[in-house]
Motif scaffolding. Sequence first.
Motif, PDB file in Angstrom:
ATOM      1  N   GLY A  51      41.708  49.351  46.542  1.00  0.00           N
ATOM      2  CA  GLY A  51      41.202  49.956  45.488  1.00  0.00           C
ATOM      3  C   GLY A  51      40.031  49.220  44.862  1.00  0.00           C
ATOM      4  O   GLY A  51      39.567  48.291  45.808  1.00  0.00           O
ATOM      5  N   TYR A 105      38.562  46.966  41.870  1.00  0.00           N
ATOM      6  CA  TYR A 105      39.216  46.200  40.857  1.00  0.00           C
ATOM      7  C   TYR A 105      38.127  45.810  40.059  1.00  0.00           C
ATOM      8  O   TYR A 105      36.933  45.376  40.191  1.00  0.00           O
ATOM      9  CB  TYR A 105      39.740  45.086  41.303  1.00  0.00           C
ATOM     10  CG  TYR A 105      41.000  45.360  42.133  1.00  0.00           C
ATOM     11  CD1 TYR A 105      42.068  45.434  41.392  1.00  0.00           C
ATOM     12  CD2 TYR A 105      41.304  45.863  43.469  1.00  0.00           C
ATOM     13  CE1 TYR A 105      43.677  45.919  41.807  1.00  0.00           C
ATOM     14  CE2 TYR A 105      42.447  46.309  44.164  1.00  0.00           C
ATOM     15  CZ  TYR A 105      43.676  46.477  43.454  1.00  0.00           C
ATOM     16  OH  TYR A 105      44.642  46.602  43.823  1.00  0.00           O
ATOM     17  N   ASN A 113      47.444  46.492  46.777  1.00  0.00           N
ATOM     18  CA  ASN A 113      47.009  48.013  47.139  1.00  0.00           C
ATOM     19  C   ASN A 113      45.277  47.836  47.196  1.00  0.00           C
ATOM     20  O   ASN A 113      44.583  47.385  46.346  1.00  0.00           O
ATOM     21  CB  ASN A 113      47.428  48.692  45.757  1.00  0.00           C
ATOM     22  CG  ASN A 113      49.041  48.913  45.751  1.00  0.00           C
ATOM     23  OD1 ASN A 113      49.708  49.490  46.728  1.00  0.00           O
ATOM     24  ND2 ASN A 113      49.532  48.263  44.856  1.00  0.00           N
ATOM     25  N   THR A 154      42.826  53.227  42.118  1.00  0.00           N
ATOM     26  CA  THR A 154      42.965  53.796  43.515  1.00  0.00           C
ATOM     27  C   THR A 154      42.269  54.999  44.121  1.00  0.00           C
ATOM     28  O   THR A 154      41.627  55.398  43.446  1.00  0.00           O
ATOM     29  CB  THR A 154      44.591  53.907  43.865  1.00  0.00           C
ATOM     30  OG1 THR A 154      44.806  55.128  43.122  1.00  0.00           O
ATOM     31  CG2 THR A 154      45.507  52.718  43.343  1.00  0.00           C
ATOM     32  N   ASN A 155      42.187  55.100  45.431  1.00  0.00           N
ATOM     33  CA  ASN A 155      41.603  56.377  46.051  1.00  0.00           C
ATOM     34  C   ASN A 155      42.312  57.723  45.313  1.00  0.00           C
ATOM     35  O   ASN A 155      41.512  58.617  45.120  1.00  0.00           O
ATOM     36  CB  ASN A 155      41.842  56.380  47.623  1.00  0.00           C
ATOM     37  CG  ASN A 155      41.120  55.380  48.148  1.00  0.00           C
ATOM     38  OD1 ASN A 155      40.089  54.489  47.610  1.00  0.00           O
ATOM     39  ND2 ASN A 155      41.640  55.006  49.430  1.00  0.00           N
TER      40      ASN A 155
END
Length: 411
Positions: free
Chosen positions: A331, A333, A329, A65-66
């Motif tokens: 992000g 991957y 979510n 994720t960020n």
Amino acid sequence: MNIQIKNIVILILFICLKGYSQMDQYAYKSILPEITDTWHAISLPDEMFSNVSPNLSDIRIFGITNKKDTIEAPYLLRLKAEKKTFNKIPFTILNTSYNEKGTYITMEIPTKQAINQIHLDFEQSNFDWLITLEGTQDRKEWYTIKEDYRILSIKNELTDYQFTTIRFPNTQYHYFRILIKDTKKPVLQSANVTRYEVKEANYKEYDIERLNIQNPKGIKKTIIDVNLKTPVPVSYIGVEVQETFDYYRPISIRYMVDSIQIQQGSWKPRYKELGSGVLNSIEGNIFTNTSTIAQKFRLEIDNHDNQPLKINKVIVKGYQHELVARFTNPGTYYLVYGNDKMRKPSYDLNYVSANIPEEMTTLIPEARQTIDHEEPIVAEPLFTNKIWLWGIMSIVILLLGGFTLSMMKKK
């Protein structure tokens, strides 16, 4: 004091695990293109099958994720195999008659359902007959469905083989008549009428790197060694035979699992059974099996006292493999794999899959990357550097000593 010791233990464990992410437990990763929807299909590339567990248990989808958190996306593994259904159709045998042409078996189908298979079981165990199948609505005018269709049974000390299923396109008649063209009257023990439907599999054909066909003297066998370019999941092997005459040969199919050293500098391949059947001139010489990852195969054809068959071609295919994954979510991957100690993941999708859409965009993973496995800077000294080890032991001893002194003072 117990709470303090517990906190120290937790701190030590945290330091040991710090910097060791989930992805570091695997050997390879491939970036997945931009995720645009909640659901995506992911096509598994051939190159990955040489580096995954045989049961594909070590495949994962990790996202970053960020906020640099590691998350895991659930998935379902789908093999695009064929789907077969058999619907039994009720019927009645009206009569069995015999004349100079042969034996007639007349059947009535009370429903209006179309059928495409009739399976026959006879008392005789060795025969080779030609039959004609006809249909009618009123038993006045008969229409030919199949003519000179061959059914066969061979039973001896070497084999037990039957092909007595009449297959034909979907046909709807109220009456069917089978003519068995033989001077001897057959004895029908039982019959089944079915509507057979199959959703064809999506196969991927693999390139054969080397094909070696041998007919060693003295063993009456044809040995075919098939080497693919890379290990891949195989579920279909076809053999094209040049001969136009009738033949019937048992065949076994094995795949190489490893090699053992029998003497210095000499290695012997070790094979495992994949399947067996009969190579014959009646049915298509196609042999299917449970999807198995392998690169090298050995086919052995028993010729008995016959001349070896001329083999034109060997075809090797496998079901297309894909993952159906859910992304909740945002992000970056990765498709991650390469750890044979991992167990197969257990996701909710394995039990609740009714809401998965039928149509979804397919993602093609980018080129494979090797995951670097750097030793954790802090974790290593805890086990290999004596200064750290003695330091931690000193702290624990001091804490325990202080705790003991305080208890003695209270007394």
